[in-house]
Design a protein around this motif. Structure first.
Motif, PDB file in Angstrom:
ATOM      1  N   PHE A 333       0.821  -1.207   0.000  1.00  0.00           N
ATOM      2  CA  PHE A 333       0.000   0.000   0.000  1.00  0.00           C
ATOM      3  C   PHE A 333       0.856   1.258   0.000  1.00  0.00           C
ATOM      4  O   PHE A 333       0.578   2.225  -0.707  1.00  0.00           O
ATOM      5  CB  PHE A 333      -0.923  -0.008   1.221  1.00  0.00           C
ATOM      6  N   LEU A 334       1.925   1.240   0.780  1.00  0.00           N
ATOM      7  CA  LEU A 334       2.773   2.437   0.914  1.00  0.00           C
ATOM      8  C   LEU A 334       3.870   2.532  -0.148  1.00  0.00           C
ATOM      9  O   LEU A 334       4.518   3.581  -0.252  1.00  0.00           O
ATOM     10  CB  LEU A 334       3.433   2.450   2.288  1.00  0.00           C
ATOM     11  N   SER A 335       4.063   1.486  -0.922  1.00  0.00           N
ATOM     12  CA  SER A 335       5.234   1.406  -1.801  1.00  0.00           C
ATOM     13  C   SER A 335       5.411   2.620  -2.710  1.00  0.00           C
ATOM     14  O   SER A 335       6.531   3.095  -2.907  1.00  0.00           O
ATOM     15  CB  SER A 335       5.186   0.128  -2.642  1.00  0.00           C
ATOM     16  N   GLU A 336       4.333   3.129  -3.276  1.00  0.00           N
ATOM     17  CA  GLU A 336       4.446   4.266  -4.190  1.00  0.00           C
ATOM     18  C   GLU A 336       3.889   5.563  -3.601  1.00  0.00           C
ATOM     19  O   GLU A 336       3.889   6.593  -4.268  1.00  0.00           O
ATOM     20  CB  GLU A 336       3.747   3.947  -5.507  1.00  0.00           C
ATOM     21  N   LYS A 337       3.412   5.505  -2.358  1.00  0.00           N
ATOM     22  CA  LYS A 337       2.814   6.686  -1.716  1.00  0.00           C
ATOM     23  C   LYS A 337       3.862   7.362  -0.823  1.00  0.00           C
ATOM     24  O   LYS A 337       3.806   7.273   0.406  1.00  0.00           O
ATOM     25  CB  LYS A 337       1.574   6.279  -0.930  1.00  0.00           C
ATOM     26  N   THR A 338       4.777   8.039  -1.462  1.00  0.00           N
ATOM     27  CA  THR A 338       5.888   8.644  -0.723  1.00  0.00           C
ATOM     28  C   THR A 338       5.424   9.721   0.239  1.00  0.00           C
ATOM     29  O   THR A 338       6.028   9.919   1.300  1.00  0.00           O
ATOM     30  CB  THR A 338       6.910   9.231  -1.695  1.00  0.00           C
ATOM     31  N   TRP A 339       4.350  10.439  -0.094  1.00  0.00           N
ATOM     32  CA  TRP A 339       3.878  11.529   0.764  1.00  0.00           C
ATOM     33  C   TRP A 339       3.329  10.982   2.081  1.00  0.00           C
ATOM     34  O   TRP A 339       3.482  11.614   3.134  1.00  0.00           O
ATOM     35  CB  TRP A 339       2.821  12.367   0.044  1.00  0.00           C
ATOM     36  N   ILE A 340       2.711   9.792   2.036  1.00  0.00           N
ATOM     37  CA  ILE A 340       2.205   9.190   3.270  1.00  0.00           C
ATOM     38  C   ILE A 340       3.379   8.755   4.144  1.00  0.00           C
ATOM     39  O   ILE A 340       3.372   8.921   5.371  1.00  0.00           O
ATOM     40  CB  ILE A 340       1.282   7.997   2.970  1.00  0.00           C
ATOM     41  N   LYS A 341       4.414   8.192   3.521  1.00  0.00           N
ATOM     42  CA  LYS A 341       5.602   7.799   4.285  1.00  0.00           C
ATOM     43  C   LYS A 341       6.219   9.004   4.983  1.00  0.00           C
ATOM     44  O   LYS A 341       6.648   8.926   6.136  1.00  0.00           O
ATOM     45  CB  LYS A 341       6.628   7.158   3.355  1.00  0.00           C
ATOM     46  N   ARG A 342       6.270  10.140   4.266  1.00  0.00           N
ATOM     47  CA  ARG A 342       6.815  11.353   4.874  1.00  0.00           C
ATOM     48  C   ARG A 342       6.007  11.765   6.101  1.00  0.00           C
ATOM     49  O   ARG A 342       6.551  12.100   7.147  1.00  0.00           O
ATOM     50  CB  ARG A 342       6.835  12.490   3.858  1.00  0.00           C
ATOM     51  N   MET A 343       4.682  11.759   5.955  1.00  0.00           N
ATOM     52  CA  MET A 343       3.804  12.152   7.061  1.00  0.00           C
ATOM     53  C   MET A 343       4.019  11.232   8.265  1.00  0.00           C
ATOM     54  O   MET A 343       4.125  11.693   9.409  1.00  0.00           O
ATOM     55  CB  MET A 343       2.349  12.073   6.609  1.00  0.00           C
ATOM     56  N   ILE A 344       4.101   9.927   8.012  1.00  0.00           N
ATOM     57  CA  ILE A 344       4.248   8.957   9.093  1.00  0.00           C
ATOM     58  C   ILE A 344       5.513   9.221   9.898  1.00  0.00           C
ATOM     59  O   ILE A 344       5.489   9.292  11.132  1.00  0.00           O
ATOM     60  CB  ILE A 344       4.266   7.524   8.526  1.00  0.00           C
ATOM     61  N   PHE A 345       6.636   9.396   9.190  1.00  0.00           N
ATOM     62  CA  PHE A 345       7.911   9.513   9.898  1.00  0.00           C
ATOM     63  C   PHE A 345       8.207  10.935  10.373  1.00  0.00           C
ATOM     64  O   PHE A 345       9.170  11.138  11.111  1.00  0.00           O
ATOM     65  CB  PHE A 345       9.042   8.969   9.041  1.00  0.00           C
ATOM     66  N   LYS A 346       7.385  11.882   9.981  1.00  0.00           N
ATOM     67  CA  LYS A 346       7.467  13.204  10.593  1.00  0.00           C
ATOM     68  C   LYS A 346       6.829  13.182  11.976  1.00  0.00           C
ATOM     69  O   LYS A 346       7.233  13.925  12.868  1.00  0.00           O
ATOM     70  CB  LYS A 346       6.765  14.246   9.720  1.00  0.00           C
ATOM     71  N   LEU A 347       5.826  12.326  12.134  1.00  0.00           N
ATOM     72  CA  LEU A 347       5.046  12.332  13.368  1.00  0.00           C
ATOM     73  C   LEU A 347       5.391  11.187  14.325  1.00  0.00           C
ATOM     74  O   LEU A 347       5.194  11.311  15.532  1.00  0.00           O
ATOM     75  CB  LEU A 347       3.551  12.259  13.031  1.00  0.00           C
ATOM     76  N   LEU A 348       5.896  10.060  13.784  1.00  0.00           N
ATOM     77  CA  LEU A 348       6.092   8.874  14.621  1.00  0.00           C
ATOM     78  C   LEU A 348       7.534   8.381  14.569  1.00  0.00           C
ATOM     79  O   LEU A 348       8.212   8.514  13.556  1.00  0.00           O
ATOM     80  CB  LEU A 348       5.157   7.747  14.149  1.00  0.00           C
ATOM     81  N   SER A 349       7.965   7.774  15.668  1.00  0.00           N
ATOM     82  CA  SER A 349       9.299   7.191  15.729  1.00  0.00           C
ATOM     83  C   SER A 349       9.289   5.810  15.075  1.00  0.00           C
ATOM     84  O   SER A 349       8.222   5.218  14.850  1.00  0.00           O
ATOM     85  CB  SER A 349       9.752   7.053  17.186  1.00  0.00           C
ATOM     86  N   GLN A 350      10.485   5.291  14.813  1.00  0.00           N
ATOM     87  CA  GLN A 350      10.572   3.957  14.227  1.00  0.00           C
ATOM     88  C   GLN A 350       9.947   2.909  15.140  1.00  0.00           C
ATOM     89  O   GLN A 350       9.247   2.006  14.680  1.00  0.00           O
ATOM     90  CB  GLN A 350      12.043   3.593  13.979  1.00  0.00           C
ATOM     91  N   GLU A 351      10.215   3.029  16.431  1.00  0.00           N
ATOM     92  CA  GLU A 351       9.695   2.054  17.384  1.00  0.00           C
ATOM     93  C   GLU A 351       8.168   2.065  17.401  1.00  0.00           C
ATOM     94  O   GLU A 351       7.524   1.014  17.486  1.00  0.00           O
ATOM     95  CB  GLU A 351      10.241   2.344  18.786  1.00  0.00           C
ATOM     96  N   THR A 352       7.578   3.263  17.303  1.00  0.00           N
ATOM     97  CA  THR A 352       6.119   3.360  17.285  1.00  0.00           C
ATOM     98  C   THR A 352       5.555   2.746  16.017  1.00  0.00           C
ATOM     99  O   THR A 352       4.564   2.006  16.059  1.00  0.00           O
ATOM    100  CB  THR A 352       5.682   4.836  17.384  1.00  0.00           C
ATOM    101  N   VAL A 353       6.179   3.031  14.878  1.00  0.00           N
ATOM    102  CA  VAL A 353       5.709   2.477  13.606  1.00  0.00           C
ATOM    103  C   VAL A 353       5.797   0.954  13.623  1.00  0.00           C
ATOM    104  O   VAL A 353       4.891   0.262  13.140  1.00  0.00           O
ATOM    105  CB  VAL A 353       6.527   3.051  12.430  1.00  0.00           C
ATOM    106  N   THR A 354       6.860   0.430  14.224  1.00  0.00           N
ATOM    107  CA  THR A 354       7.044  -1.019  14.281  1.00  0.00           C
ATOM    108  C   THR A 354       5.874  -1.702  14.979  1.00  0.00           C
ATOM    109  O   THR A 354       5.488  -2.822  14.621  1.00  0.00           O
ATOM    110  CB  THR A 354       8.360  -1.361  15.009  1.00  0.00           C
ATOM    111  N   LYS A 355       5.289  -1.040  15.973  1.00  0.00           N
ATOM    112  CA  LYS A 355       4.182  -1.620  16.721  1.00  0.00           C
ATOM    113  C   LYS A 355       2.933  -1.807  15.859  1.00  0.00           C
ATOM    114  O   LYS A 355       2.060  -2.611  16.190  1.00  0.00           O
ATOM    115  CB  LYS A 355       3.853  -0.754  17.931  1.00  0.00           C
ATOM    116  N   PHE A 356       2.845  -1.047  14.759  1.00  0.00           N
ATOM    117  CA  PHE A 356       1.687  -1.160  13.882  1.00  0.00           C
ATOM    118  C   PHE A 356       1.870  -2.216  12.790  1.00  0.00           C
ATOM    119  O   PHE A 356       0.934  -2.510  12.051  1.00  0.00           O
ATOM    120  CB  PHE A 356       1.385   0.196  13.226  1.00  0.00           C
ATOM    121  N   VAL A 357       3.080  -2.751  12.685  1.00  0.00           N
ATOM    122  CA  VAL A 357       3.334  -3.769  11.672  1.00  0.00           C
ATOM    123  C   VAL A 357       2.838  -5.116  12.193  1.00  0.00           C
ATOM    124  O   VAL A 357       3.276  -5.567  13.255  1.00  0.00           O
ATOM    125  CB  VAL A 357       4.841  -3.859  11.341  1.00  0.00           C
TER     126      VAL A 357
END
Length: 415
Positions: A333-357
């Motif tokens: 889903f995120l592979s080509e949506k670079t703007w969503i990736k930017r938003m995610i990592f502007k607001l969340l840490s790697q550790e937080t993102v990992t919890k959603f995987v």
């Protein structure tokens, strides 16, 4: 008084009609008014929250510069890839006595692995013993990794010495008896003008002459592996180290998160797991195809980590994240949506993102030609989580992990 004025004075007054619907009408009008007030209040609050949030996301720096990645539709999880719970038959060994046993090797019945706290350990007769440490303390968290060190890929050489890929320090040879370490390739030395930032896995020829290893990125370190994955950086390489001449050569460039590596049984090619692209590349090191490369397995059902030989002449591939089909794949889903990736990592840490995987462990066995032979699953990672490697020994699969506090062991006769 004229006639017109008289008529106006005699005009009858219209009676005022009062009905039982009047209170209801008033209530309806009051309700409509309340709804309008609610909508206006809600929209005002939404705007007052959204505008500052949008402003913050625009002004905040993003730690990654994501590149669009084009992936094919994931393969259907049918046939030999049909989901099951076979990995849940595994047992947990030495639970809470070690953390992050990424790669596992054996000399006889003695096991060796590297852990998240920078140690290289030996497990003999059920007892754990630290035999070496490439880095130095403190070793408390991800911030300490660059100095603490992080042993990842591990292999046994022809003289029963250990070859270890440390993510931060480079390639080392370790004496399993004395614990003496010898540096072979240092990350401080650039290779063809590019630094080694994330030394990952290695595979060794039977005579011990050549070591093939991966450097996952020249930009990102192991502690930022999620940045590497989501950015889609293509600065990974496959390299060759000659233990006699001490020379290092670059064999492949432009790889997106090259990870596990494995020589073929005939030692005519090396397989390279390209994690971001969910595929396995093949590089020929001998024969008529020497120096050439092609695709071994494309569009895999998950993100491949380490790859090891199976007793049937094929390969075991471990995956800690899958691309469910049918189902929703966050990676696709995120592979080509670079703007969503930017938003995610502007607001969340790697550790937080990992919890959603979603946690989902998958081990597949490939044939010598790359076709799927069988698969072992643990949906939700109930018994075996964050699997990184499947090492076959004495009828069992020893299951490594990059963050779990145990080694898994699966009896192949029971699956």
């Amino acid at each position: 008084m004229n006639e017109a004025e008289g008529l106006r004075q005699r005009r009858p007054l219209r009676p005022q009609v009062i009905t039982e619907d009047s209170p209801a009408q008033e209530a309806k009008e009051g309700s409509t008014y309340s709804s309008k007030v609610f909508r206006v209040t809600f929209l005002t609050l939404a705007v007052s929250v959204a505008v500052p949030l949008l402003g913050v996301t625009v002004l905040l720096d993003c730690p990654i510069d994501p590149q669009p990645i084009s992936l094919k539709e994931p393969p259907l999880l049918t046939g030999v890839l049909e989901p099951n719970t076979k990995l849940r038959k595994a047992e947990r060994l030495w639970e809470n006595q070690l953390v992050g046993p990424e790669s596992i090797v054996n000399i006889g019945d003695v096991l060796f692995t590297g852990t998240a706290d920078g140690k290289i350990i030996k497990i003999e007769d059920g007892e754990i013993q630290t035999i070496a440490r490439i880095g130095h303390g403190p070793c408390g968290g991800r911030g300490d990794e660059p100095t603490c060190g992080r042993p990842l890929g591990m292999r046994v050489g022809p003289n029963h010495t250990l070859f270890v890929a440390d993510a931060y320090y480079g390639l080392y040879e370790v004496d399993p008896d004395t614990g003496e370490t010898k540096m072979l390739v240092s990350t401080k030395t650039p290779i063809e003008g590019q630094k080694l930032s994330f030394v990952n896995d290695l595979t060794v020829t039977r005579d011990g002459r050549k070591i093939y290893f991966t450097d996952s990125s020249s930009k990102w370190q192991r502690r930022d592996y999620l940045f590497l994955l989501m950015e889609g950086t293509d600065d990974g390489r496959l390299l060759e180290y000659d233990t006699v001449t001490k020379e290092v050569k670059v064999l492949m460039v432009g790889l997106r998160f090259p990870n596990g590596v494995q020589l073929s049984p005939a030692e005519d090619f090396v397989l390279v797991q390209e994690t971001t692209m969910a595929r396995i590349r093949r590089y020929y090191v001998s024969g008529l195809m020497k120096g050439g490369a092609d695709m071994f397995v494309e569009n895999m059902p998950g993100l491949p980590d380490n790859i090891r030989l199976s007793s049937s002449g094929g390969y075991w591939v471990a995956m800690a994240a899958v691309r469910p089909n049918p189902g929703f794949s966050w990676l696709d889903f995120l592979s080509e949506k670079t703007w969503i990736k930017r938003m995610i990592f502007k607001l969340l840490s790697q550790e937080t993102v990992t919890k959603f995987v979603p946690r989902y462990s998958l081990v597949v066995e490939l044939s010598e030609t790359g076709s799927y032979k069988r698969s072992f699953h643990d949906p939700a990672g109930v018994t075996v989580a964050y699997v990184s490697e499947a090492h076959e020994h004495d009828g069992h699969l020893y299951l490594g992990s990059f963050r779990s506090p145990y080694i898994g062991r699966l009896d192949l006769q029971h699956v």
